[in-house]
Design a protein around this motif. Structure first.
Motif, PDB file in Angstrom:
ATOM      1  N   GLU A  84      -4.214  -1.955   4.366  1.00 36.14           N
ATOM      2  CA  GLU A  84      -5.561  -2.511   4.418  1.00 36.14           C
ATOM      3  C   GLU A  84      -5.485  -4.028   4.310  1.00 36.14           C
ATOM      4  O   GLU A  84      -4.855  -4.558   3.391  1.00 36.14           O
ATOM      5  CB  GLU A  84      -6.427  -1.938   3.291  1.00 36.14           C
TER       6      GLU A  84
ATOM      7  N   GLU B 103      -4.373   0.758   9.183  1.00 40.17           N
ATOM      8  CA  GLU B 103      -3.539   1.952   9.076  1.00 40.17           C
ATOM      9  C   GLU B 103      -2.610   2.060  10.283  1.00 40.17           C
ATOM     10  O   GLU B 103      -3.028   1.877  11.428  1.00 40.17           O
ATOM     11  CB  GLU B 103      -4.415   3.196   8.980  1.00 40.17           C
TER      12      GLU B 103
ATOM     13  N   ASP C 174       0.839  -1.198   0.000  1.00 44.14           N
ATOM     14  CA  ASP C 174       0.000   0.000   0.000  1.00 44.14           C
ATOM     15  C   ASP C 174       0.873   1.247   0.000  1.00 44.14           C
ATOM     16  O   ASP C 174       2.098   1.176   0.182  1.00 44.14           O
ATOM     17  CB  ASP C 174      -0.924   0.008   1.227  1.00 44.14           C
TER      18      ASP C 174
ATOM     19  N   ASP D   6      -9.375  -1.932   7.745  1.00 43.41           N
ATOM     20  CA  ASP D   6      -8.245  -1.005   7.676  1.00 43.41           C
ATOM     21  C   ASP D   6      -7.190  -1.400   8.696  1.00 43.41           C
ATOM     22  O   ASP D   6      -7.506  -1.778   9.832  1.00 43.41           O
ATOM     23  CB  ASP D   6      -8.720   0.429   7.952  1.00 43.41           C
TER      24      ASP D   6
ATOM     25  N   ALA E  52      -0.927   3.541   4.777  1.00 44.18           N
ATOM     26  CA  ALA E  52      -2.364   3.307   4.566  1.00 44.18           C
ATOM     27  C   ALA E  52      -2.606   1.839   4.250  1.00 44.18           C
ATOM     28  O   ALA E  52      -3.106   1.480   3.172  1.00 44.18           O
ATOM     29  CB  ALA E  52      -2.881   4.200   3.445  1.00 44.18           C
TER      30      ALA E  52
END
Length: 211
Positions: free
Chosen positions: A150, A161, A123, A159, A148
């Motif tokens: 996922e 993060e 990501d 998510d 970020a």
């Protein structure tokens, strides 16, 4: 049968120590290519549940994320010694989620469960930082790094993060003083020129006839 929960307590500890190692190559116009390895530390989760039947359960879990990324970096043009930079790239990351649960009835252990799962992916990541020179070619820096991430699997989609604040030192090879730190073509843009006795700065005291 479903048992009612009378009370539940959850504690999440997100602050932990991680580290980052970066290296790269300077290009033109304040751009660089950078390789980064980041360890975002470990998140700890502790949970207690009290049930109406006298059952008590306690669970503890950890989540850790590491990643290796490649991206571009831009050092913001400035005339100040404090310099800002931003970076953007892609990171191949891996997260490990581990949990343990213990069930008690009247303070007697009646069951345990342990589980470890690993997820990975690729990501975008982004960073923003500042650096300040302390001696030639050596800088101290502070940086915010955000990934970020996922998790997308057959049985789970959520998510993941993660972010971290990093600080340390960085060393730049080469003649840093000759690198332009701002735009334009002024006298301090990193270029050099020959100085003669007829230079405007010295011709009044040179004793020579200059035109």
């Amino acid at each position: 049968d479903e048992v009612d929960i009378e009370d539940e307590r959850t504690e999440v500890t997100e602050n932990d120590f991680g580290f980052q190692i970066s290296g790269g190559w300077a290009l033109q116009n304040n751009f660089s290519v950078e390789l980064t390895y980041a360890d975002f530390g470990e998140v700890e989760i502790e949970r207690e549940r009290f049930y109406s039947s006298g059952l008590y359960s306690a669970s503890a879990g950890t989540a850790s994320t590491t990643g290796f990324g490649i991206g571009g970096r831009f050092d913001v043009p400035t005339n100040s010694e404090v310099q800002m930079y931003a970076k953007l790239g892609v990171m191949n990351w891996e997260s490990e989620l581990a949990s343990s649960e213990f069930d008690y009835v009247d303070d007697v252990l009646v069951g345990t469960d342990h589980d470890t799962q690993t997820y990975d992916g690729t990501d975008l990541y982004a960073g923003l930082g500042v650096k300040y020179p302390i001696i030639d070619n050596l800088f101290i820096y502070g940086e915010f790094l955000y990934l970020a991430a996922e998790i997308s699997e057959e049985d789970i989609s959520l998510d993941n993060e993660v972010y971290g604040f990093f600080g340390g030192v960085t060393y730049m090879f080469g003649d840093v003083s000759r690198r332009p730190s701002h735009g334009g073509t002024g006298a301090n843009d990193g270029r050099s020129r020959d100085v003669t006795a007829c230079d405007p700065k010295y011709k009044d005291i040179s004793g020579l006839a200059c035109e």
